[in-house]
Design an enzyme around this catalytic site. Structure first.
Site, mmCIF file in Angstrom:
data_model
loop_
_atom_site.group_PDB
_atom_site.id
_atom_site.type_symbol
_atom_site.label_atom_id
_atom_site.label_comp_id
_atom_site.label_asym_id
_atom_site.label_seq_id
_atom_site.Cartn_x
_atom_site.Cartn_y
_atom_site.Cartn_z
ATOM 1 N N ASP A 184 0.863 -1.179 0.000
ATOM 2 C CA ASP A 184 0.000 0.000 0.000
ATOM 3 C C ASP A 184 0.897 1.226 0.000
ATOM 4 O O ASP A 184 1.745 1.394 0.861
ATOM 5 C CB ASP A 184 -0.881 0.009 1.262
ATOM 6 C CG ASP A 184 -1.790 1.225 1.287
ATOM 7 O OD1 ASP A 184 -2.596 1.375 0.359
ATOM 8 O OD2 ASP A 184 -1.680 2.040 2.230
ATOM 9 N N GLU A 268 -1.846 -1.434 -5.986
ATOM 10 C CA GLU A 268 -3.088 -0.855 -6.482
ATOM 11 C C GLU A 268 -2.835 -0.185 -7.814
ATOM 12 O O GLU A 268 -1.798 0.444 -8.000
ATOM 13 C CB GLU A 268 -3.589 0.215 -5.500
ATOM 14 C CG GLU A 268 -4.259 -0.346 -4.291
ATOM 15 C CD GLU A 268 -4.680 0.774 -3.364
ATOM 16 O OE1 GLU A 268 -5.854 0.808 -3.011
ATOM 17 O OE2 GLU A 268 -3.842 1.602 -2.987
ATOM 18 N N ASP A 348 -2.791 1.642 6.938
ATOM 19 C CA ASP A 348 -2.146 1.257 5.682
ATOM 20 C C ASP A 348 -1.814 -0.233 5.655
ATOM 21 O O ASP A 348 -1.812 -0.865 4.606
ATOM 22 C CB ASP A 348 -0.880 2.093 5.452
ATOM 23 C CG ASP A 348 -1.204 3.577 5.310
ATOM 24 O OD1 ASP A 348 -2.335 3.888 4.892
ATOM 25 O OD2 ASP A 348 -0.341 4.405 5.623
#
Ligand SMILES: [Zn+2]
Length: 399
Positions: A184, A268, A348
């Site tokens: 992340d 992501e 996170d």
């Protein structure tokens, strides 16, 4: 896959004059090729091709001896650059996204590189880099380079000179075992891994960024047009360069380490451009240079034989990574406290596990939080290499 190797050059004063002269001639050729294309289109309604321009340049050479001072392929490459500028312009016009931006003339400070597009114009020797029409320039070959170089570009960065070689790479160096990790990208820290490891932005980079803010203020305090302002601007530009180098060095080391340890690596798929527009996040995201990091990571993973998977970013910070229920948060909530299963995690860290669990490659079922692989290498990297001053020259690799 193409890879770029960058090295520092140490030209003598005489060579610097020659390099500057070459840049200036290339700039003039660029600008005149651009205006030729424009005029030709005005007169005929057709585009002037690069091939035709190459013929023109051969004719110009006869009565313009300064053109003969430049290696012919370097001149040809300038025409390729003009062609690319027009191709990009037409593509943007076709896509109809905003203003296409007609190719521009290059001012003195805006033209800072020239390219030998194939072997023959340049050669690496014991003494340094031998350039046709220029001579042998001392070069710091701080890491070895493969023999098969495709192109050689000489670049001026303020007061320093560099060479970048583009090399074709095909070999895959090793097999990375199946050892998945989710990443992340953080706002406070640089990134958080699904095993709970936090990767901070290196200290020297943070220090340089603070320094940058100071220097920016100094520039604005100086009188416009004054010698002092010019001086302050140069030192500001150098600070920008230092930060670019430090950040790039950090991204290289980190992406190499991750690619060697983990497979697949799940991130992501972030719309970085869209996010930078959001003022709240703008500074931290652009500073973290995620785009650069992702491209290094993809390239290093490919080399290492591991895989990078991009997953949709939806709900990664809201969902509970343990029970799957939604736990809404604002941006300032730094902790994930789940009222359904009572788990408490760093925000996170929770997101990184969710990212990992979205993976569809090479994984079976989901991974529990704290499913930790060795945390030592990452810490060692953090403590040792990342907090050292980055070298002023470093290899750049592009995927
Ligand atoms: Zn839960």
């Amino acid at each position: 896959m193409l890879k770029t190797y960058k090295y520092r050059l140490y030209p003598t004063k005489k060579q610097i004059a020659k390099l500057e002269e070459t840049l200036e001639t290339c700039r003039l050729v660029y600008n005149s090729a651009l205006s030729d294309r424009r005029d030709y289109y005005k007169e005929t309604g057709k585009s002037l091709s690069r091939i035709a321009q190459q013929e023109n340049i051969k004719n110009y050479k006869k009565d313009r001896p300064f053109l003969q001072e430049i290696h012919s392929q370097v001149l040809q490459n300038v025409l390729f650059r003009v062609e690319r500028a027009f191709d990009n312009f037409f593509r943007r016009a076709k896509e109809k996204k905003g203003k296409p931006g007609y190719p521009r003339f290059k001012g003195k400070d805006r033209y800072d590189s020239f390219t030998y597009p194939q072997q023959g114009g340049f050669q690496i020797t014991q003494q340094g880099l031998k350039l046709s029409k220029i001579g042998t320039i001392k070069m710091k070959l701080h890491r070895p380079i493969p023999i098969t170089i495709k192109t050689c570009t000489i670049k001026r960065e303020i007061d320093k000179w560099y060479v970048t070689f583009v090399v074709e790479h095909s070999e895959i160096t090793q097999d990375v075992p199946n050892n998945p990790i989710g990443i992340d990208m953080g706002i406070k820290a640089f990134a958080v891994l699904s095993n709970g490891e936090i990767i901070e932005n290196p200290k020297h980079l943070q220090k340089s960024e603070k320094q940058l803010v100071k220097q920016q203020r100094q520039v604005s305090r100086k009188k416009k047009g004054s010698a002092n302002r010019r001086k302050a601007r140069i030192s500001l530009a150098k600070q920008h360069r230092r930060i670019r180098n430090q950040r790039s060095d950090f991204h290289h080391k980190l992406s190499r380490l991750l690619a060697n340890l983990y497979n697949p690596i799940i991130v992501e798929s972030l719309n970085i451009k869209g996010m930078v527009k959001n003022h709240h996040l703008a500074k931290s995201i652009s500073d973290a240079g995620w785009g650069q990091f992702f491209s290094y990571l993809t390239c290093k993973a490919e080399e290492a034989g591991s895989q990078v998977e991009k997953v949709a970013p939806h709900y990664t910070s809201i969902n509970c990574s343990n029970c799957g229920n939604q736990v809404p948060k604002t941006l300032s909530d730094r902790t994930h406290k789940c009222p359904f299963c009572n788990i408490v995690l760093d925000r996170d860290h929770n997101a990184a596990i969710n990212i990992l669990n979205k993976s569809t490659v090479g994984t079976t079922g989901s991974y529990a939080w704290g499913d930790s692989t060795s945390t030592l290498p990452m810490r060692a990297l953090q403590a040792e290499s990342l907090n050292q001053e980055a070298p002023s020259e470093f290899p750049i690799q592009e995927g």
